[in-house]
Design an enzyme around this catalytic site. Structure first.
Site, PDB file in Angstrom:
ATOM      1  N   ASP A  43     -26.007 136.143  76.178  1.00  0.00           N
ATOM      2  CA  ASP A  43     -24.422 135.923  76.345  1.00  0.00           C
ATOM      3  C   ASP A  43     -23.505 135.292  75.268  1.00  0.00           C
ATOM      4  OD1 ASP A  43     -22.246 136.041  77.893  1.00  0.00           O
ATOM      5  OD2 ASP A  43     -22.483 134.261  79.080  1.00  0.00           O
ATOM      6  N   HIS A  60     -21.128 142.669  70.053  1.00  0.00           N
ATOM      7  CA  HIS A  60     -22.143 143.435  70.514  1.00  0.00           C
ATOM      8  C   HIS A  60     -22.924 143.808  69.661  1.00  0.00           C
ATOM      9  CE1 HIS A  60     -20.298 142.611  74.346  1.00  0.00           C
ATOM     10  NE2 HIS A  60     -19.232 143.395  74.400  1.00  0.00           N
ATOM     11  N   LEU A 154     -46.589 144.688  74.471  1.00  0.00           N
ATOM     12  CA  LEU A 154     -45.296 143.451  75.348  1.00  0.00           C
ATOM     13  C   LEU A 154     -44.816 144.481  76.161  1.00  0.00           C
ATOM     14  CD1 LEU A 154     -43.218 141.508  75.155  1.00  0.00           C
ATOM     15  CD2 LEU A 154     -41.850 142.701  73.474  1.00  0.00           C
TER      16      LEU A 154
END
Ligand code: IPE
Ligand code: IPE
Ligand code: MG
Length: 265
Positions: A43, A60, A154
């Site tokens: 965020d 972004h 992962l």
């Protein structure tokens, strides 16, 4: 010394002391106790850009770079699972131009990152309502899941068009349908069975929940899976979140005393 020089001298010393403290708090190695599953609410992209007089879209874009670094760190440090909040069911309510930007970045992301992720043996799983994505994004994420589905490194869970309550309602719906059709007896339902109907089926619960930008809320991210997670709310805006800041958060996690309702032996 004049009054002004005095102030300058004081400010200089204070800044040096601050920097020194910061460096002193920066860890170099990994803690002994590591989370198996880390969830991150990325965020602060918009505020990061705004504070630099840049459009939100710039935040972004830089946020995508941050994500690349943090995924590499998880891979390097042997973290089992990373769940990242990329787009919530609520984010559709943003202005269309911003939604379009985010959807565009998403496509770009899968194009530019998929080779490296696959090479690193990363398994990509989209958590969220994939069918509700626009067609090009839907195809891209399905391709990424197919291509990396057999990988054993992962476990990267990307939350797209994700809502925690929606995930729970969907699970309940499936289970109710099975009960009505006589496939399962309601008495047999327990927590383990319920988790099997969530997007995160088979994954360990979230150990460490990180949210950047200083907001202290979960915004509908993984409500079931974080029931016993350690929460870390870091004031750093996502585009400024580095591998070093992440490492410091891992040390915060390692310093926590997880009791799970028991008393310390
Ligand atoms: C997080 O940054 C990215 C997404 C929600 C996709 P924000 O866009 O929420 O940035 P702020 O919170 O407005 O600063
Ligand atoms: C949560 O951030 C969603 C993502 C990071 C994708 P938001 O910025 O959308 O959440 P609120 O509006 O602050 O709760
Ligand atoms: Mg936000």
């Amino acid at each position: 010394m004049s009054f002004l020089e005095n102030i300058r001298d004081f400010a200089g010393k204070a800044a040096t002391a601050l920097l020194r403290n910061r460096r002193a708090s920066a860890h170099t190695g990994l803690p002994e106790v590591m989370p198996r599953h880390v969830a991150i609410v990325m965020d602060g992209n918009g505020r990061w850009a705004k504070s630099r007089n840049m459009p939100r879209s710039a935040g972004h874009s830089v946020g995508v770079e941050t994500l690349r670094d943090i995924i590499r760190a998880c891979d390097d440090w042997g973290i089992e699972a990373l769940s990242i909040y990329a787009f919530s069911t609520e984010n559709w309510q943003r202005p269309k131009a911003e939604v379009d930007t985010l959807m565009g970045l998403l496509l770009q992301y899968f194009m530019s990152e998929i080779d490296e992720l696959d090479e690193k043996n990363v398994r990509i799983l989209i958590i969220g309502d994939v069918e509700g994505l626009p067609a090009p994004q839907r195809e891209a994420v399905k391709k990424a899941m197919d291509r990396t589905g057999g990988n054993t490194g992962l476990k990267l869970n990307i939350a797209l068009n994700y809502g925690g309550r929606q995930e729970l309602v969907n699970a309940a719906k499936k289970l109710m349908k099975m009960a009505v059709e006589g496939e399962i007896a309601p008495e047999r339902l327990d927590e383990g069975m319920f988790s099997d109907y969530l997007y995160t089926r088979g994954l360990p619960d979230v150990d460490l929940f990180i949210r950047t930008s200083g907001e202290m809320r979960t915004s509908n991210f993984l409500p079931w899976q974080t029931a016993y997670a350690e929460m870390v709310f870091n004031p750093v805006m996502w585009p400024d979140y580095t591998r070093q800041v992440f490492l410091d958060d891992l040390w915060v996690y390692a310093s926590r005393d997880r009791r799970f309702g028991k008393v310390k032996s």
